[in-house]
Design a protein around this motif. Structure first.
Motif, PDB file in Angstrom:
ATOM      1  N   ARG A  57       0.816  -1.222   0.000  1.00  0.00           N
ATOM      2  CA  ARG A  57       0.000   0.000   0.000  1.00  0.00           C
ATOM      3  C   ARG A  57       0.847   1.269   0.000  1.00  0.00           C
ATOM      4  O   ARG A  57       0.594   2.192  -0.785  1.00  0.00           O
ATOM      5  N   PHE A  58       1.856   1.319   0.847  1.00  0.00           N
ATOM      6  CA  PHE A  58       2.613   2.560   1.019  1.00  0.00           C
ATOM      7  C   PHE A  58       3.882   2.624   0.157  1.00  0.00           C
ATOM      8  O   PHE A  58       4.240   3.685  -0.352  1.00  0.00           O
ATOM      9  N   ASP A  59       4.589   1.505   0.025  1.00  0.00           N
ATOM     10  CA  ASP A  59       5.833   1.503  -0.738  1.00  0.00           C
ATOM     11  C   ASP A  59       5.635   1.042  -2.179  1.00  0.00           C
ATOM     12  O   ASP A  59       6.583   1.067  -2.973  1.00  0.00           O
ATOM     13  N   LYS A  60       4.412   0.591  -2.502  1.00  0.00           N
ATOM     14  CA  LYS A  60       4.099   0.078  -3.843  1.00  0.00           C
ATOM     15  C   LYS A  60       4.995  -1.113  -4.194  1.00  0.00           C
ATOM     16  O   LYS A  60       5.314  -1.350  -5.359  1.00  0.00           O
ATOM     17  N   ALA A  61       5.425  -1.846  -3.152  1.00  0.00           N
ATOM     18  CA  ALA A  61       6.306  -2.989  -3.350  1.00  0.00           C
ATOM     19  C   ALA A  61       5.603  -4.250  -2.846  1.00  0.00           C
ATOM     20  O   ALA A  61       5.564  -4.496  -1.640  1.00  0.00           O
ATOM     21  N   PRO A  62       5.024  -5.046  -3.733  1.00  0.00           N
ATOM     22  CA  PRO A  62       4.281  -6.247  -3.323  1.00  0.00           C
ATOM     23  C   PRO A  62       5.201  -7.411  -2.969  1.00  0.00           C
ATOM     24  O   PRO A  62       5.457  -8.303  -3.771  1.00  0.00           O
ATOM     25  N   LEU A  63       5.741  -7.385  -1.745  1.00  0.00           N
ATOM     26  CA  LEU A  63       6.667  -8.419  -1.302  1.00  0.00           C
ATOM     27  C   LEU A  63       5.971  -9.414  -0.377  1.00  0.00           C
ATOM     28  O   LEU A  63       5.169  -9.026   0.477  1.00  0.00           O
ATOM     29  N   SER A  64       6.305 -10.673  -0.520  1.00  0.00           N
ATOM     30  CA  SER A  64       5.810 -11.693   0.399  1.00  0.00           C
ATOM     31  C   SER A  64       6.767 -11.772   1.583  1.00  0.00           C
ATOM     32  O   SER A  64       7.920 -11.315   1.490  1.00  0.00           O
ATOM     33  N   PRO A  65       6.353 -12.345   2.699  1.00  0.00           N
ATOM     34  CA  PRO A  65       7.249 -12.460   3.862  1.00  0.00           C
ATOM     35  C   PRO A  65       8.573 -13.133   3.534  1.00  0.00           C
ATOM     36  O   PRO A  65       9.609 -12.790   4.115  1.00  0.00           O
ATOM     37  N   GLU A  66       8.549 -14.077   2.604  1.00  0.00           N
ATOM     38  CA  GLU A  66       9.783 -14.761   2.222  1.00  0.00           C
ATOM     39  C   GLU A  66      10.765 -13.822   1.519  1.00  0.00           C
ATOM     40  O   GLU A  66      11.968 -14.113   1.426  1.00  0.00           O
ATOM     41  N   GLN A  67      10.253 -12.693   1.035  1.00  0.00           N
ATOM     42  CA  GLN A  67      11.100 -11.740   0.314  1.00  0.00           C
ATOM     43  C   GLN A  67      11.529 -10.555   1.182  1.00  0.00           C
ATOM     44  O   GLN A  67      12.282  -9.698   0.712  1.00  0.00           O
ATOM     45  N   PHE A  68      11.074 -10.497   2.424  1.00  0.00           N
ATOM     46  CA  PHE A  68      11.406  -9.361   3.290  1.00  0.00           C
ATOM     47  C   PHE A  68      12.912  -9.238   3.510  1.00  0.00           C
ATOM     48  O   PHE A  68      13.487  -8.165   3.376  1.00  0.00           O
ATOM     49  N   ARG A  69      13.526 -10.352   3.873  1.00  0.00           N
ATOM     50  CA  ARG A  69      14.946 -10.302   4.227  1.00  0.00           C
ATOM     51  C   ARG A  69      15.822 -10.236   2.975  1.00  0.00           C
ATOM     52  O   ARG A  69      15.624 -10.986   2.014  1.00  0.00           O
ATOM     53  N   VAL A  70      16.788  -9.329   3.014  1.00  0.00           N
ATOM     54  CA  VAL A  70      17.732  -9.196   1.911  1.00  0.00           C
ATOM     55  C   VAL A  70      18.675 -10.394   1.920  1.00  0.00           C
ATOM     56  O   VAL A  70      19.282 -10.724   2.951  1.00  0.00           O
ATOM     57  N   LYS A  71      18.795 -11.046   0.777  1.00  0.00           N
ATOM     58  CA  LYS A  71      19.648 -12.228   0.666  1.00  0.00           C
ATOM     59  C   LYS A  71      21.111 -11.818   0.480  1.00  0.00           C
ATOM     60  O   LYS A  71      21.407 -10.732  -0.015  1.00  0.00           O
ATOM     61  N   PRO A 165      11.820  -0.365   0.623  1.00  0.00           N
ATOM     62  CA  PRO A 165      12.335  -0.653  -0.711  1.00  0.00           C
ATOM     63  C   PRO A 165      11.747   0.296  -1.747  1.00  0.00           C
ATOM     64  O   PRO A 165      10.754   0.988  -1.499  1.00  0.00           O
ATOM     65  N   LYS A 166      12.342   0.300  -2.909  1.00  0.00           N
ATOM     66  CA  LYS A 166      11.754   1.009  -4.052  1.00  0.00           C
ATOM     67  C   LYS A 166      10.605   0.161  -4.593  1.00  0.00           C
ATOM     68  O   LYS A 166      10.354  -0.948  -4.128  1.00  0.00           O
ATOM     69  N   GLU A 167       9.916   0.681  -5.582  1.00  0.00           N
ATOM     70  CA  GLU A 167       8.760  -0.033  -6.125  1.00  0.00           C
ATOM     71  C   GLU A 167       9.138  -1.378  -6.741  1.00  0.00           C
ATOM     72  O   GLU A 167       8.302  -2.275  -6.826  1.00  0.00           O
ATOM     73  N   ASP A 168      10.408  -1.513  -7.138  1.00  0.00           N
ATOM     74  CA  ASP A 168      10.834  -2.791  -7.713  1.00  0.00           C
ATOM     75  C   ASP A 168      11.189  -3.816  -6.636  1.00  0.00           C
ATOM     76  O   ASP A 168      11.631  -4.926  -6.936  1.00  0.00           O
ATOM     77  N   GLY A 169      11.009  -3.423  -5.368  1.00  0.00           N
ATOM     78  CA  GLY A 169      11.252  -4.337  -4.266  1.00  0.00           C
ATOM     79  C   GLY A 169      12.693  -4.402  -3.807  1.00  0.00           C
ATOM     80  O   GLY A 169      13.040  -5.248  -2.969  1.00  0.00           O
ATOM     81  N   ASN A 170      13.529  -3.496  -4.307  1.00  0.00           N
ATOM     82  CA  ASN A 170      14.944  -3.507  -3.937  1.00  0.00           C
ATOM     83  C   ASN A 170      15.323  -2.300  -3.099  1.00  0.00           C
ATOM     84  O   ASN A 170      14.701  -1.234  -3.194  1.00  0.00           O
ATOM     85  N   ILE A 171      16.354  -2.463  -2.298  1.00  0.00           N
ATOM     86  CA  ILE A 171      16.932  -1.369  -1.529  1.00  0.00           C
ATOM     87  C   ILE A 171      18.134  -0.853  -2.324  1.00  0.00           C
ATOM     88  O   ILE A 171      18.909  -1.654  -2.867  1.00  0.00           O
ATOM     89  N   PRO A 172      18.319   0.470  -2.437  1.00  0.00           N
ATOM     90  CA  PRO A 172      19.436   1.014  -3.213  1.00  0.00           C
ATOM     91  C   PRO A 172      20.772   0.394  -2.801  1.00  0.00           C
ATOM     92  O   PRO A 172      21.008   0.140  -1.611  1.00  0.00           O
ATOM     93  N   PRO A 173      21.648   0.144  -3.770  1.00  0.00           N
ATOM     94  CA  PRO A 173      22.917  -0.544  -3.489  1.00  0.00           C
ATOM     95  C   PRO A 173      23.802   0.178  -2.479  1.00  0.00           C
ATOM     96  O   PRO A 173      24.521  -0.469  -1.712  1.00  0.00           O
ATOM     97  N   GLU A 174      23.764   1.515  -2.477  1.00  0.00           N
ATOM     98  CA  GLU A 174      24.611   2.261  -1.527  1.00  0.00           C
ATOM     99  C   GLU A 174      24.267   1.905  -0.080  1.00  0.00           C
ATOM    100  O   GLU A 174      25.145   1.772   0.779  1.00  0.00           O
TER     101      GLU A 174
END
Length: 440
Positions: A57-71, A165-174
């Protein structure tokens, strides 16, 4: 553009209060508070399911719980998108922060000993800390370092980072590279109120922590206020602010650049306090020239118009008094004799002395954390440091004779409070006619 006010023609404290009131997160509407409480309760009750819904809703990033943690692969991949110069700068900043935080770290002290009494103190780090790193237009790797490194130096075993995260579900590399270099244990792609609630109460996927630190918008700040007690927090920070004390020896182009860098935060409070009318005019002229070259010139100009003021005082003593009354987050001193001014300063989050010490040094590389008290709270609080992640435990040891010497005093105080069991807990140990119970 910034306003110029003469202190003998206005109530300077009132003018500052007007600015602060408009930016104070604790003055938020009841609707915002209601929203914050609703999200916290939802996360507390429904955990990962609620976090996924709010992320969409807020970040426009449709992530499932399995995708929350950065691998780990995502972190390794992030290094491909930053330059070697960036990594070098990050590592220098980390080294400087570690050096400073180790320097100010509380050390165990020798116990006090006196006639059968030993009073000792133990300092131990908290077990876990959560750091919130905001999203938005900027990447904020510096925020990662300024929150994580003090915790690392303290000896915190688990440092958990949350960041929207951004809308693509990623956190900026920096951000990811900074977190890896700073020794962050776990990173989660969540932000907002739901991230604070997750760190406070834990979910199936996200661990709860002992203390939550890091800046955020009004929603995040209010969320930290509401969960305090379930977890510790660093502070309730508002918009960033700078106050510059300068005299007619100061360089107006330096001052203008520092006021602009603060207004670049949008919102950011930019204040100049000087006894020189000429300097005030020169600074305004420099701002007009420099603002044209900035990538965020429109927002910066609007911010200066709303939250920027130049105060002209009668003398330098009045400049110092006004600064102490405001208790700014950042205080810059650009005068002919900065040490004389510094000797009169009582309240400030961080002080930057001399022409060659802009706030940007404190923001990125100097060593002290840039997480500082805002809104006048420097009157009674300090910036984040290694010692905010360390607990103090007192250890008390009395001999029988030492206990006997204070028996009457303990009895007098406990009697005044109507707590006779307290006095009896002393007496039973000193009753020479009482035998120890036998063990069967």
């Amino acid at each position: 553009m910034m306003r110029i006010l003469k202190t003998w023609e206005c109530d300077a404290s009132l003018e500052i209060e007007k600015i602060k009131q408009g930016l104070d997160p604790l003055n938020s509407s009841s609707d915002i508070r209601t929203t914050v409480l609703k999200i916290i309760q939802d996360v507390k009750k429904n955990g990962d399911k609620a976090i996924a819904a709010y992320g969409k809703r807020f970040d426009k990033a449709p992530l499932s719980p399995e995708q929350f943690r950065v691998k780990e692969e995502e972190i390794e991949d992030a290094y491909k998108y930053v330059t070697g110069k960036f990594i070098k700068a990050i590592r220098l900043a980390i080294k400087n922060i570690q050096t400073y935080q180790n320097h100010i770290r509380i050390q165990n002290v020798k116990p006090l000993r006196s006639k059968g009494v030993i009073l000792d103190t133990i300092y131990t780090p908290i077990d876990s800390a959560g750091i919130y790193v905001p999203g938005g237009a900027a990447s904020y790797p510096s925020t990662v370092l300024m929150n994580a490194i003090p915790a690392q130096v303290a000896g915190v075993e688990k440092i958990v980072m949350v960041s929207p995260p951004k809308e693509d579900g990623n956190i900026p590399p920096e951000r990811l590279v900074a977190a890896k270099e700073a020794g962050v244990s776990e990173i989660y792609k969540i932000g907002g109120v739901q991230a604070i609630a997750a760190l406070a109460f834990g979910t199936k996927t996200i661990p709860s922590v002992d203390k939550i630190v890091g800046p955020g918008n009004v929603f995040v700040t209010l969320a930290k206020k509401e969960i305090f007690g379930y977890a510790g927090i660093d502070m309730l920070a508002g918009p960033s602010e700078v106050l510059i004390i300068a005299d007619n020896h100061a360089n107006p182009s330096y001052i203008a650049s520092d006021l602009l860098s603060q207004a670049e935060h949008t919102p950011g409070i930019s204040l100049l306090v000087t006894s020189s009318k000429l300097l005030a005019k020169q600074v305004l002229a420099e701002i007009t020239l420099q603002i044209k070259t900035l990538s965020r010139s429109a927002g910066t100009n609007e911010c200066l118009s709303k939250y920027g003021v130049i105060f002209i005082t009668k003398n330098m003593n009045e400049c110092i008094a006004l600064s102490n009354a405001i208790a700014p987050e950042h205080l810059q001193i650009m005068t002919q004799n900065p040490k004389a001014v510094l000797s009169g300063i009582k309240h400030a989050g961080a002080v930057f002395v001399g022409d060659y010490t802009p706030v940007a040094l404190g923001d990125y590389i100097a060593g002290p954390s840039h997480v500082l008290p805002t809104g006048g709270t420097a009157r009674f609080s300090s910036g984040l440091s290694v010692n905010d992640f360390i607990k103090r435990t007192s250890v008390i040891t009395y001999s029988q004779s030492a206990l006997r010497s204070v028996q009457q005093d303990v009895s007098e105080i406990s009697a005044s409070e109507g707590l006779d069991a307290h006095a009896k807990s002393v007496k039973i140990r000193l009753d020479s006619g009482r035998k120890k119970p036998s063990v069967r």
